[in-house]
Design an enzyme around this catalytic site. Structure first.
Site, mmCIF file in Angstrom:
data_model
loop_
_atom_site.group_PDB
_atom_site.id
_atom_site.type_symbol
_atom_site.label_atom_id
_atom_site.label_comp_id
_atom_site.label_asym_id
_atom_site.label_seq_id
_atom_site.Cartn_x
_atom_site.Cartn_y
_atom_site.Cartn_z
ATOM 1 N N GLY A 117 0.741 -1.407 0.053
ATOM 2 C CA GLY A 117 -0.041 -0.057 0.088
ATOM 3 C C GLY A 117 0.753 1.382 -0.024
ATOM 4 N N ALA A 154 15.391 10.883 -1.314
ATOM 5 C CA ALA A 154 16.377 11.074 -0.561
ATOM 6 C C ALA A 154 17.480 9.829 -0.652
ATOM 7 C CB ALA A 154 16.057 10.708 1.129
ATOM 8 N N ASP A 204 11.197 17.736 -7.935
ATOM 9 C CA ASP A 204 9.671 18.104 -7.824
ATOM 10 C C ASP A 204 8.696 17.102 -7.435
ATOM 11 O OD1 ASP A 204 7.677 20.021 -8.168
ATOM 12 O OD2 ASP A 204 7.236 19.305 -10.153
ATOM 13 N N ARG A 238 0.700 -5.689 -5.737
ATOM 14 C CA ARG A 238 0.921 -6.779 -4.781
ATOM 15 C C ARG A 238 1.585 -7.748 -5.774
ATOM 16 N NH1 ARG A 238 -0.263 -4.811 0.244
ATOM 17 N NH2 ARG A 238 -2.017 -3.359 0.131
ATOM 18 N N ASP A 292 4.549 -4.050 6.174
ATOM 19 C CA ASP A 292 4.803 -5.564 6.627
ATOM 20 C C ASP A 292 5.090 -6.318 5.537
ATOM 21 O OD1 ASP A 292 4.763 -7.579 9.019
ATOM 22 O OD2 ASP A 292 3.423 -8.339 7.562
ATOM 23 N N THR A 346 4.374 3.374 5.465
ATOM 24 C CA THR A 346 3.111 2.692 5.879
ATOM 25 C C THR A 346 2.180 3.738 6.479
ATOM 26 O OG1 THR A 346 1.510 1.165 6.814
ATOM 27 C CG2 THR A 346 3.854 1.113 7.484
ATOM 28 N N ILE A 347 0.970 3.917 6.234
ATOM 29 C CA ILE A 347 0.019 4.702 7.214
ATOM 30 C C ILE A 347 -0.284 4.028 8.390
ATOM 31 C CG2 ILE A 347 -0.753 5.942 5.200
ATOM 32 C CD1 ILE A 347 -3.480 4.622 5.511
ATOM 33 N N ASP A 348 -0.269 2.662 8.557
ATOM 34 C CA ASP A 348 -0.954 2.010 9.423
ATOM 35 C C ASP A 348 0.063 2.138 10.986
ATOM 36 O OD1 ASP A 348 -2.654 1.110 7.798
ATOM 37 O OD2 ASP A 348 -1.675 -1.035 7.097
ATOM 38 N N ASP A 378 2.478 0.020 11.971
ATOM 39 C CA ASP A 378 2.576 -1.193 12.421
ATOM 40 C C ASP A 378 3.720 -1.855 12.449
ATOM 41 O OD1 ASP A 378 2.204 -1.670 9.633
ATOM 42 O OD2 ASP A 378 0.547 -2.919 9.917
ATOM 43 N N ARG A 417 -5.165 -1.607 9.171
ATOM 44 C CA ARG A 417 -5.137 -3.229 9.328
ATOM 45 C C ARG A 417 -5.369 -3.887 10.266
ATOM 46 N NH1 ARG A 417 -0.817 -7.233 7.154
ATOM 47 N NH2 ARG A 417 0.404 -5.976 8.724
ATOM 48 N N HIS A 429 -24.854 14.888 20.190
ATOM 49 C CA HIS A 429 -24.208 14.322 19.137
ATOM 50 C C HIS A 429 -22.985 13.763 19.820
ATOM 51 C CE1 HIS A 429 -21.685 17.886 19.195
ATOM 52 N NE2 HIS A 429 -20.886 17.062 18.918
ATOM 53 N N ILE A 466 -8.849 7.444 0.816
ATOM 54 C CA ILE A 466 -8.599 9.015 0.938
ATOM 55 C C ILE A 466 -7.369 9.207 2.136
ATOM 56 C CG2 ILE A 466 -10.206 9.321 2.759
ATOM 57 C CD1 ILE A 466 -10.732 12.198 1.607
ATOM 58 N N GLN A 467 -7.432 8.198 3.063
ATOM 59 C CA GLN A 467 -6.278 8.248 4.096
ATOM 60 C C GLN A 467 -4.996 8.124 3.631
ATOM 61 O OE1 GLN A 467 -8.041 5.990 7.558
ATOM 62 N NE2 GLN A 467 -9.065 5.542 5.986
#
Length: 320
Positions: free
Chosen positions: A11, A22, A59, A72, A103, A125-127, A129, A171, A215, A250-251
């Site tokens: 992902g 870099a 850029d 994958r 992972d 990874t955004i997770d 983990d 995940r 709410h 979107i995340q």
């Protein structure tokens, strides 16, 4: 070492491009040729490999996603697929590989390491983990995306006096849910690391209503259950009128934050330094703002990412 490769796998996450930049520029600074592997391990197997120059990564530091693309690749889980990848690397004269990903990507790097090819893992990874690092590349940007959504959803939750259930990624880890839920003032946060009591949640929501609260926001990590399923459970337990928002992919997108750009730059450059030092089979990370590296095989075999349960405790105390 005269030639190295770099690939992104699994992902995508905001900050992968700054990490690629870099790696390329740090290597060229040290007179090392850099080759980009396009399409992750799938591209490695089929030889989709091109030499990168300084201008190749111009850029891109502000762009989300990955210029090397990702995919994958079930074939790379086999010995035959791994050997094909090694053969391609050798055909291009590549002596070391930087793998940017999560992972699954690390497991590919581990497999190459076990077959004697030097790899360095960079946690993208955004997770959040990956063991051995306090934070992964992309986590901070994803949090900012989620908190922006929570703030907007709270506006409409207030207007319509409803309970909103927001499903976030992660995940099997609850870091995105926990950090965004705490920052967004969520009344309830569900994470895979802790069991939840539906009766306790219903009671807390009803108590809030009794004191005039109109709410509520509930953040659900995807590793717990779907927000739709939880909404059905909550309807049965508390008879509450709820709405569901699944934030989804979107995340993963968007321009990386300053924190992710700097982290990616530091970790990408450090990966190249390790290869220059003749080290392979390592992964880089950051602990208490200090760069670290560790054995990638040992980490995947013996370590697990630990969520900060003190933050979870704090979130419950502040959501009374």
């Amino acid at each position: 070492m005269k030639k190295i490769g770099v690939l992104t796998s699994g992902g995508d996450s905001p900050g992968m491009n700054p990490a690629i930049r870099a790696v390329v520029r740090k290597a060229i600074y040290h007179n090392i040729e850099v080759y980009g592997i396009y399409g992750g391990y799938s591209g490695l197997i089929c030889g989709n490999i091109k030499k990168l120059e300084l201008g190749s990564v111009g850029d891109i530091i502000h762009r989300g996603g990955t210029m090397l693309h990702s995919a994958r690749c079930p074939e790379f889980r086999t010995k035959e697929g791994q050997q094909q990848g090694i053969d391609q690397l050798k055909a291009f004269g590549i002596e070391g590989l930087v793998v940017i990903g999560g992972d699954g990507s690390y497991r590919g790097a581990k497999a190459l390491t076990e077959q004697g090819f030097p790899c360095i893992g960079v946690p993208g990874t955004i997770d959040n983990d990956i063991p051995g690092t306090d934070v992964t590349i992309g986590f901070d940007t994803a949090l900012n995306t989620v908190i922006d959504a929570i703030d907007k959803i709270r506006d409409t939750a207030t207007s319509h006096e409803r309970t909103f259930i927001i499903e976030v990624m992660g995940r099997d880890a609850g870091d995105i849910a926990l950090w965004s839920g705490l920052a967004g003032g969520a009344e309830t946060i569900l994470i895979p690391e802790e069991n939840y009591d539906m009766n306790e949640i219903a009671e807390r929501l009803h108590k809030g209503q009794e004191r005039g609260k109109k709410h509520s926001i509930i953040v659900v990590a995807e590793g717990v259950c779907s927000a739709v399923d939880f909404a059905k459970q909550l309807k049965e337990a508390a008879n509450l009128d709820t709405r569901v928002s699944v934030l989804g992919h979107i995340q993963r997108g968007g321009s990386p934050t300053v924190q992710d750009r700097v982290l990616a730059s530091r970790l990408g450059a450090r990966a190249v330094e390790l290869l220059i030092e003749g080290k392979g089979g390592r992964a880089v990370g950051i602990e208490k703002n200090v760069l670290v590296d560790y054995d990638i095989v040992e980490a995947l075999n013996n370590k697990r990412h630990q969520l900060d349960l003190e933050l979870y405790k704090l979130s419950k105390e502040l959501s009374i």
